[in-house]
Design an enzyme around this catalytic site. Structure first.
Site, PDB file in Angstrom:
ATOM      1  N   GLU A  60     -30.954   4.988  -1.736  1.00  0.00           N
ATOM      2  CA  GLU A  60     -30.562   5.724  -0.536  1.00  0.00           C
ATOM      3  C   GLU A  60     -29.742   6.969  -0.842  1.00  0.00           C
ATOM      4  O   GLU A  60     -29.939   8.025  -0.231  1.00  0.00           O
ATOM      5  CB  GLU A  60     -29.800   4.803   0.416  1.00  0.00           C
ATOM      6  CG  GLU A  60     -30.648   3.773   1.132  1.00  0.00           C
ATOM      7  CD  GLU A  60     -31.000   2.577   0.260  1.00  0.00           C
ATOM      8  OE1 GLU A  60     -31.838   1.754   0.686  1.00  0.00           O
ATOM      9  OE2 GLU A  60     -30.428   2.458  -0.852  1.00  0.00           O
ATOM     10  N   HIS A 129     -26.585  -7.512   6.932  1.00  0.00           N
ATOM     11  CA  HIS A 129     -27.713  -6.774   7.494  1.00  0.00           C
ATOM     12  C   HIS A 129     -27.646  -6.676   9.008  1.00  0.00           C
ATOM     13  O   HIS A 129     -28.615  -6.251   9.641  1.00  0.00           O
ATOM     14  CB  HIS A 129     -29.035  -7.452   7.109  1.00  0.00           C
ATOM     15  CG  HIS A 129     -29.318  -7.430   5.639  1.00  0.00           C
ATOM     16  ND1 HIS A 129     -28.673  -8.257   4.765  1.00  0.00           N
ATOM     17  CD2 HIS A 129     -30.156  -6.679   4.900  1.00  0.00           C
ATOM     18  CE1 HIS A 129     -29.116  -8.036   3.534  1.00  0.00           C
ATOM     19  NE2 HIS A 129     -30.012  -7.072   3.591  1.00  0.00           N
TER      20      HIS A 129
END
Length: 326
Positions: A60, A129
């Site tokens: 990322e 998450h």
């Protein structure tokens, strides 16, 4: 108007802007060959090719930095994160590069880019998450933050975000991707950033929310109507900049408010809304403003505990009855 799912409307919005402007491109993990981790880019690789729909490594910070450089040079990247939880690895580029460079350059450098992906509570994926990042990014000057709740709004707002010359954070909820609704089939259709929507008019109390909990507020309003409470529902759609006018005008009419989100209570979006109301509509308030949020813990994995942690329709009903002294 055609009936589309949220993911189809999102795809159509991105595709229309890519047809209109060759500088727009999509990059992220599994966006091309797999057609998106949540199938939000179906057919886009076939239409636009691998130069404009780009699969990235699981890195990322790397691909976000590349996208920031592309934006600085005049391209208009759309960066997809498989989940905003993974974007924590790239937050330096989002906050320190994208949000601040235009200001630090006196406006000489524009940042026309979109960061988008899954946000909020998913389903049984554990604490690392499952969290809402709205208040994180909304606290940063230089970023615009949107969280559409309907298929029509995600199409219109992703188009506005791509056209914007500022960096825009687009927060999508996994449980909305399959939602179906009418979506205008018009390539010029947009929904402006910074404008909330009153999805239900009422006179007794204002329910203020965004993303999936805006839809829960509508369900709660129907339950409240059965006991004589007429709730007005505001879908913020944009977290930064807030549509202060719509919020304040509604509260001046109803004199009561409840904020609802899947974020934590501490330093959350609801806190900012309450501060706004206290500042600009204090004399109109007839009851303390309530916040309905997730519980103040990391999200449990077990389904039963997860359901106890997430704001449910009954939680909104209970809070609303309290502010209406019912």
């Amino acid at each position: 108007m055609p009936q589309l799912t949220y993911r189809e409307a999102l795809r159509d919005g991105m595709s229309e802007e890519m047809r209109n402007d060759k500088n727009v491109f999509l990059m992220g993990e599994e966006v091309a060959n797999y057609q998106g981790a949540y199938k939000c880019s179906q057919g886009m690789l076939e239409e636009f090719g691998a130069d404009r729909v780009i699969d990235t490594p699981i890195a990322e910070v790397g691909f976000t930095g590349i996208a920031c450089g592309a934006a600085m040079k005049g391209l208009r990247p759309i960066v997809e994160y498989m989940t905003w939880n993974f974007a924590m690895l790239a937050i330096d580029h989002i906050v320190n590069t994208a949000a601040k460079t235009s200001y630090m350059s006196g406006g000489a450098v524009k940042f026309p880019m979109v960061f988008r992906g899954l946000n909020g509570v998913a389903a049984r994926v554990g604490a690392q998450h499952t969290q809402d990042f709205a208040s994180w990014y909304a606290s940063v000057p230089g970023l615009k933050v949107i969280a559409p709740a309907s298929p029509a709004d995600i199409k219109g707002m992703i188009k506005s975000a791509i056209r914007d010359n500022s960096p825009v954070v687009c927060l999508e909820n996994e449980r909305l991707y399959g939602e179906v609704g009418e979506v205008p089939n018009d390539k010029d259709y947009i929904v402006p950033i910074g404008k909330a929507k009153i999805t239900r008019e009422g006179k007794d109390v204002t329910l203020i929310s965004y993303s999936i909990t805006a839809n829960r507020c509508l369900e709660a309003a129907e339950e409240l109507a059965k006991i004589g409470i007429d709730a007005e529902v505001i879908d913020l759609r944009t977290i930064r900049p807030l549509d202060e006018e719509t919020i304040i005008n509604s509260v001046k009419k109803t004199h009561r408010a409840v904020t609802v989100s899947e974020g934590w209570s501490y330093a959350g979006v609801g806190s900012e809304i309450i501060a706004l109301i206290n500042d600009k509509a204090f004399d109109y308030i007839d009851a303390p403003i309530k916040r309905v949020t997730v519980k103040d813990i990391p999200m449990p994995y077990a389904k039963s505990l997860e359901q106890l942690t997430i704001p449910q329709v009954q939680d909104i009903v209970t809070a609303t009855k309290e502010v209406c002294y019912k």
